[in-house]
Design a protein around this motif. Structure first.
Motif, PDB file in Angstrom:
ATOM      1  N   MET A   1      44.589 -51.445  26.140  1.00  0.00           N
ATOM      2  CA  MET A   1      45.999 -51.571  25.851  1.00  0.00           C
ATOM      3  C   MET A   1      46.213 -51.482  24.341  1.00  0.00           C
ATOM      4  N   ILE A   2      47.174 -50.696  23.936  1.00  0.00           N
ATOM      5  CA  ILE A   2      47.503 -50.553  22.517  1.00  0.00           C
ATOM      6  C   ILE A   2      48.569 -51.578  22.155  1.00  0.00           C
ATOM      7  N   VAL A   3      48.315 -52.297  21.080  1.00  0.00           N
ATOM      8  CA  VAL A   3      49.303 -53.235  20.563  1.00  0.00           C
ATOM      9  C   VAL A   3      49.904 -52.589  19.317  1.00  0.00           C
ATOM     10  N   TRP A   4      51.157 -52.208  19.421  1.00  0.00           N
ATOM     11  CA  TRP A   4      51.834 -51.573  18.294  1.00  0.00           C
ATOM     12  C   TRP A   4      52.259 -52.653  17.318  1.00  0.00           C
ATOM     13  N   GLU A   5      51.754 -52.574  16.084  1.00  0.00           N
ATOM     14  CA  GLU A   5      52.073 -53.556  15.047  1.00  0.00           C
ATOM     15  C   GLU A   5      53.472 -53.345  14.487  1.00  0.00           C
ATOM     16  N   GLN A   6      53.886 -52.086  14.432  1.00  0.00           N
ATOM     17  CA  GLN A   6      55.193 -51.752  13.871  1.00  0.00           C
ATOM     18  C   GLN A   6      55.846 -50.672  14.727  1.00  0.00           C
ATOM     19  N   VAL A   7      57.164 -50.793  14.877  1.00  0.00           N
ATOM     20  CA  VAL A   7      57.945 -49.781  15.569  1.00  0.00           C
ATOM     21  C   VAL A   7      59.176 -49.486  14.720  1.00  0.00           C
ATOM     22  N   HIS A   8      59.379 -48.218  14.401  1.00  0.00           N
ATOM     23  CA  HIS A   8      60.521 -47.788  13.589  1.00  0.00           C
ATOM     24  C   HIS A   8      61.275 -46.727  14.382  1.00  0.00           C
ATOM     25  N   THR A   9      62.567 -46.946  14.616  1.00  0.00           N
ATOM     26  CA  THR A   9      63.383 -45.974  15.336  1.00  0.00           C
ATOM     27  C   THR A   9      64.620 -45.669  14.505  1.00  0.00           C
ATOM     28  N   GLU A  10      64.938 -44.385  14.417  1.00  0.00           N
ATOM     29  CA  GLU A  10      66.075 -43.962  13.602  1.00  0.00           C
ATOM     30  C   GLU A  10      66.724 -42.735  14.239  1.00  0.00           C
ATOM     31  N   ARG A  11      68.031 -42.700  14.236  1.00  0.00           N
ATOM     32  CA  ARG A  11      68.779 -41.507  14.646  1.00  0.00           C
ATOM     33  C   ARG A  11      68.991 -40.671  13.403  1.00  0.00           C
ATOM     34  N   LEU A  12      68.531 -39.436  13.428  1.00  0.00           N
ATOM     35  CA  LEU A  12      68.687 -38.540  12.290  1.00  0.00           C
ATOM     36  C   LEU A  12      69.592 -37.394  12.687  1.00  0.00           C
ATOM     37  N   SER A  13      70.665 -37.227  11.938  1.00  0.00           N
ATOM     38  CA  SER A  13      71.618 -36.160  12.205  1.00  0.00           C
ATOM     39  C   SER A  13      72.290 -35.798  10.894  1.00  0.00           C
ATOM     40  N   SER A  14      73.149 -34.813  10.964  1.00  0.00           N
ATOM     41  CA  SER A  14      73.867 -34.423   9.755  1.00  0.00           C
ATOM     42  C   SER A  14      75.243 -33.940  10.154  1.00  0.00           C
ATOM     43  N   GLY A  15      76.105 -33.782   9.175  1.00  0.00           N
ATOM     44  CA  GLY A  15      77.437 -33.251   9.437  1.00  0.00           C
ATOM     45  C   GLY A  15      77.378 -31.793   9.835  1.00  0.00           C
ATOM     46  N   GLY A  16      76.344 -31.101   9.396  1.00  0.00           N
ATOM     47  CA  GLY A  16      76.149 -29.697   9.743  1.00  0.00           C
ATOM     48  C   GLY A  16      74.933 -29.557  10.622  1.00  0.00           C
ATOM     49  N   ASP A  17      74.054 -28.652  10.254  1.00  0.00           N
ATOM     50  CA  ASP A  17      72.822 -28.447  11.013  1.00  0.00           C
ATOM     51  C   ASP A  17      71.798 -29.518  10.660  1.00  0.00           C
ATOM     52  N   LEU A  18      71.022 -29.934  11.656  1.00  0.00           N
ATOM     53  CA  LEU A  18      69.957 -30.903  11.440  1.00  0.00           C
ATOM     54  C   LEU A  18      68.873 -30.254  10.585  1.00  0.00           C
ATOM     55  N   ALA A  19      68.478 -30.907   9.501  1.00  0.00           N
ATOM     56  CA  ALA A  19      67.459 -30.378   8.603  1.00  0.00           C
ATOM     57  C   ALA A  19      66.083 -30.871   9.037  1.00  0.00           C
ATOM     58  N   VAL A  20      65.232 -29.944   9.429  1.00  0.00           N
ATOM     59  CA  VAL A  20      63.878 -30.286   9.856  1.00  0.00           C
ATOM     60  C   VAL A  20      63.145 -30.986   8.720  1.00  0.00           C
ATOM     61  N   ARG A  21      63.330 -30.526   7.501  1.00  0.00           N
ATOM     62  CA  ARG A  21      62.630 -31.151   6.370  1.00  0.00           C
ATOM     63  C   ARG A  21      63.062 -32.593   6.162  1.00  0.00           C
ATOM     64  N   GLY A  22      64.299 -32.922   6.523  1.00  0.00           N
ATOM     65  CA  GLY A  22      64.764 -34.304   6.431  1.00  0.00           C
ATOM     66  C   GLY A  22      64.064 -35.208   7.433  1.00  0.00           C
ATOM     67  N   VAL A  23      63.826 -34.688   8.635  1.00  0.00           N
ATOM     68  CA  VAL A  23      63.103 -35.453   9.640  1.00  0.00           C
ATOM     69  C   VAL A  23      61.660 -35.662   9.186  1.00  0.00           C
ATOM     70  N   ARG A  24      61.043 -34.596   8.698  1.00  0.00           N
ATOM     71  CA  ARG A  24      59.667 -34.694   8.197  1.00  0.00           C
ATOM     72  C   ARG A  24      59.578 -35.712   7.054  1.00  0.00           C
ATOM     73  N   ALA A  25      60.519 -35.674   6.132  1.00  0.00           N
ATOM     74  CA  ALA A  25      60.509 -36.596   4.994  1.00  0.00           C
ATOM     75  C   ALA A  25      60.688 -38.045   5.457  1.00  0.00           C
TER      76      ALA A  25
END
Length: 140
Positions: A1-25
């Motif tokens: 069983m894996i015990v996750w020490e940290q969990v980070h969740t975020e909704r990433l969007s933009s007013g225009g097109d979603l920037a792949v580089r922003g998600v990567r960053a």
């Protein structure tokens, strides 16, 4: 069983097109902060590439690429394992899959092949309203 020490969740969007580089960053910043002195245990460049491939697929093949839409990104960190999940905004015509062998090396269709080659394991999960989550795990 894996015990996750940290969990980070975020909704990433933009007013225009979603920037792949922003998600990567976002993923890179989150992992560098979460791993502190353990960042050298993981190949963050490989993680960057897999995040880009999955996010690009979400932008191209789902509503995530529409103006004002985006993706949910979840990063799970354990002692010797990282899991990244990217959920699209639905609207695709099918489940993300690796193209059949022999389909060539055209302009598209290689993203999940890259993920398959770099990740220790990966998969897809169907969600509500036609959404899909593509996830991968790497060990350090």
């Amino acid at each position: 069983m894996i015990v996750w020490e940290q969990v980070h969740t975020e909704r990433l969007s933009s007013g225009g097109d979603l920037a792949v580089r922003g998600v990567r960053a976002y993923v890179r910043r989150t992992l560098v902060a979460a791993l502190e002195d353990r960042a050298h245990d993981f190949d963050l460049d490989d993680i960057d590439l897999m995040v880009c491939e999955i996010t690009t697929n979400a932008v191209r093949h789902s509503a995530s690429g529409d103006a004002g839409r985006g993706v949910w990104v979840t990063i799970l960190v354990a002692k010797e394992r990282i899991r990244v999940e990217i959920q699209d905004d639905g609207g695709s015509n099918g489940c993300p899959v690796i193209p059949p062998q022999g389909s060539g090396w055209g302009e598209s269709g290689r993203g999940l092949m890259v993920v398959n080659g770099l990740a220790d394991c990966w998969g897809t999960l169907p969600g509500a309203r036609g959404r899909f989550t593509v996830w991968f795990e790497v060990t350090g």
